[in-house]
Design a protein around this motif. Structure first.
Motif, PDB file in Angstrom:
ATOM      1  N   UNK A 192      90.201  -5.569  -8.575  1.00 26.63           N
ATOM      2  CA  UNK A 192      90.313  -4.849  -7.299  1.00 26.63           C
ATOM      3  C   UNK A 192      89.130  -3.903  -7.103  1.00 26.63           C
ATOM      4  N   UNK A 193      88.808  -3.144  -8.149  1.00 27.37           N
ATOM      5  CA  UNK A 193      87.841  -2.047  -7.979  1.00 27.37           C
ATOM      6  C   UNK A 193      86.389  -2.507  -7.999  1.00 27.37           C
ATOM      7  N   UNK A 194      86.109  -3.637  -8.635  1.00 31.11           N
ATOM      8  CA  UNK A 194      84.698  -4.093  -8.630  1.00 31.11           C
ATOM      9  C   UNK A 194      84.246  -4.394  -7.206  1.00 31.11           C
ATOM     10  N   UNK A 195      85.181  -4.689  -6.316  1.00 30.87           N
ATOM     11  CA  UNK A 195      84.790  -4.939  -4.916  1.00 30.87           C
ATOM     12  C   UNK A 195      84.281  -3.668  -4.240  1.00 30.87           C
ATOM     13  N   UNK A 196      84.837  -2.521  -4.638  1.00 30.64           N
ATOM     14  CA  UNK A 196      84.373  -1.239  -4.082  1.00 30.64           C
ATOM     15  C   UNK A 196      82.974  -0.933  -4.627  1.00 30.64           C
ATOM     16  N   UNK A 197      82.807  -1.174  -5.926  1.00 25.97           N
ATOM     17  CA  UNK A 197      81.486  -0.936  -6.543  1.00 25.97           C
ATOM     18  C   UNK A 197      80.440  -1.860  -5.906  1.00 25.97           C
ATOM     19  N   UNK A 198      80.845  -3.096  -5.616  1.00 23.63           N
ATOM     20  CA  UNK A 198      79.899  -4.058  -5.023  1.00 23.63           C
ATOM     21  C   UNK A 198      79.422  -3.583  -3.649  1.00 23.63           C
ATOM     22  N   UNK A 199      80.283  -2.900  -2.908  1.00 23.94           N
ATOM     23  CA  UNK A 199      79.833  -2.356  -1.614  1.00 23.94           C
ATOM     24  C   UNK A 199      78.722  -1.336  -1.845  1.00 23.94           C
ATOM     25  N   UNK A 200      78.940  -0.443  -2.823  1.00 23.40           N
ATOM     26  CA  UNK A 200      77.909   0.572  -3.105  1.00 23.40           C
ATOM     27  C   UNK A 200      76.608  -0.091  -3.527  1.00 23.40           C
ATOM     28  N   UNK A 201      76.742  -1.149  -4.305  1.00 20.59           N
ATOM     29  CA  UNK A 201      75.565  -1.885  -4.758  1.00 20.59           C
ATOM     30  C   UNK A 201      74.800  -2.469  -3.559  1.00 20.59           C
ATOM     31  N   UNK A 202      75.557  -3.022  -2.623  1.00 19.85           N
ATOM     32  CA  UNK A 202      74.946  -3.591  -1.417  1.00 19.85           C
ATOM     33  C   UNK A 202      74.245  -2.529  -0.587  1.00 19.85           C
ATOM     34  N   UNK A 203      74.821  -1.317  -0.546  1.00 16.82           N
ATOM     35  CA  UNK A 203      74.185  -0.251   0.235  1.00 16.82           C
ATOM     36  C   UNK A 203      72.795   0.061  -0.341  1.00 16.82           C
ATOM     37  N   UNK A 204      72.721   0.270  -1.667  1.00 23.44           N
ATOM     38  CA  UNK A 204      71.414   0.651  -2.236  1.00 23.44           C
ATOM     39  C   UNK A 204      70.428  -0.511  -2.191  1.00 23.44           C
ATOM     40  N   UNK A 205      70.948  -1.732  -2.304  1.00 25.63           N
ATOM     41  CA  UNK A 205      70.048  -2.889  -2.185  1.00 25.63           C
ATOM     42  C   UNK A 205      69.518  -3.003  -0.762  1.00 25.63           C
TER      43      UNK A 205
END
Ligand SMILES: NC(=O)C1=CN([C@@H]2O[C@H](COP(=O)(O)OP(=O)(O)OC[C@H]3O[C@@H](n4cnc5c(N)ncnc54)[C@H](O)[C@@H]3O)[C@@H](O)[C@H]2O)C=CC1
Ligand SMILES: O=C(CO)COP(=O)(O)O
Length: 369
Positions: free
Chosen positions: A214-227
């Motif tokens: 569940x939570x890796x999806x939230x982290x992936x959003x943050x990753x997409x923002x910085x990318x």
């Protein structure tokens, strides 16, 4: 629950729902002593160029909308009626975007025997009167059936093309377990999901794999923002480091039965975080938001053709739960993602939001002369 062979129904027919249904249907054909050959797949009916999606699946054996270009086994039968599709099933495999689960479970109530066993392939939480709940626990409580989970580093398009990957299934035997040959156990689940291209490890830690998923999806959003901001690989790695810490902390704080080892030993842990942050829909949606200055819902609509980036909803669920507990400050990355998605906080502020260091104070004597 009858004696084996068991009858299996997959509830859901999206990108992952159809892929898992393909996996399951391949295994039921090969193991007739264990499973009924035919697998029902419940499809949320829709029209595609004047044709029903169920009819397309049952005649052309492709899910042209959610898994185009992939041939499906002929023993996989699309069914637009939820209740008809679960009739006589011994094993239910839930696989829908998690925002639709409450409605589905409500429809199923009173129509599913408590002898039925289930596996949830969903990634998300349910936040309600009972606080924050795993989706497997929600299914178990609402339908009074035993429910485990399947989660792993599994981008559906790759699994559908039969490129090798691993996954984790977690299941605990119920107190009314009927015995081998009469009930679902770890061996049956391995036979149901393991393929030469899809390697399954079966464990007990349902909470651990569900929290990570569940939570890796939230982290992936943050990753997409910085990318999307063009900050490169170092920034993405920093996000994943901080994110993993918050995932583990969340698990330990709210689901103490989850095991820390699961996060690094199982496909459902760090491996899923890495693959989602590399090429998942959540990272794509966040990158698109960043580059095109649109909100998450617009990005989902423009990019995903009806598919769902579950982190968008999960970050809200997590925020609501942490706010109730007055603990948002303990999870600064999760909170930053929520503030960016729902309150337009500038993405550029992520480093300050997640900075764990005490502010550096210059002592008077140390000041340069
Ligand atoms: N796609 C992937 O690579 C993976 C997805 N997952 C998880 O699996 C779960 C299911 O995801 P996907 O199958 O990819 O779904 P998806 O993101 O492809 O969503 C489309 C599905 O939602 C259905 N839908 C739309 N409106 C609906 C409604 N009102 N009621 C019920 N259904 C409706 C559509 O009919 C379609 O079947 C999610 O929790 C996801 O996080 C897990 C691993 C991999
Ligand atoms: O859960 C997934 C991979 O394991 C899929 O992630 P996305 O929903 O971000 O594509």
């Amino acid at each position: 629950m009858h004696r084996q062979p068991f009858k299996v129904t997959v509830i859901g027919s999206g990108n992952w729902g159809t892929t898992i249904a393909k996996v399951v249907a391949e295994n039921t054909v090969q193991n007739p002593h264990l499973f009924n050959k035919d697998v029902n797949m419940w499809v949320f009916e829709e029209m595609i160029d004047g044709e029903k999606l169920t009819e397309i699946i049952n005649t052309r054996h492709q899910n042209v909308k959610y898994l185009p270009g992939i041939d499906l086994p002929h023993n996989l039968i699309a069914n637009p009626s939820l209740l008809d599709s679960v009739e006589g099933a011994d094993i239910l495999v839930f696989n829908v975007p998690h925002q639709f689960l409450p409605k589905i479970v409500l429809q199923l109530k009173g129509h599913v025997s408590n002898q039925v066993r289930a596996i949830s392939c969903l990634k998300g939480f349910e936040v309600g009167a009972k606080g924050v709940q795993l989706l497997s626990s929600y299914i178990k409580d609402e339908l009074d059936i035993q429910c485990g989970a399947l989660s792993g580093a599994n981008l559906a398009p790759e699994v559908a093309k039969e490129h090798w990957s691993e996954t984790t299934v977690a299941y605990q035997l119920p107190s009314d377990f009927k015995g081998e040959g009469f009930d679902v156990d770890h061996k049956v689940l391995k036979m149901l999901f393991h393929r030469p291209y899809f390697h399954v490890n079966v464990i007990d830690d349902v909470a651990g794999i569900s929290i990570a998923g569940a939570l890796k999806n939230v982290v992936a959003l943050a990753c997409g923002f910085v990318e999307g901001l063009g900050w490169g690989n170092n920034a993405a790695a920093a996000i994943q480091r901080v994110g993993l810490g918050e995932i583990i902390k969340f698990g330990q704080m709210f689901f103490p039965e989850s095991r820390v080892e699961t996060y690094y030993q199982e496909s459902a842990g760090v491996a899923d975080l890495i693959t989602t942050c590399s090429g998942g829909r959540n990272v794509k949606v966040a990158k698109y938001m960043s580059k095109n200055h649109v909100d998450a819902f617009q990005a989902e609509k423009e990019l995903l053709n009806g598919q769902s980036a579950q982190g968008v909803i999960t970050c809200k669920e997590v925020h609501e739960w942490l706010s109730t507990c007055e603990l948002t400050e303990d999870f600064p990355l999760f909170e930053a993602v929520y503030q960016i998605v729902y309150n337009n906080m500038p993405m550029e502020q992520i480093p300050e939001m997640i900075d764990e260091l005490e502010p550096f104070e210059v002592e008077e004597d140390d000041e340069p002369q």
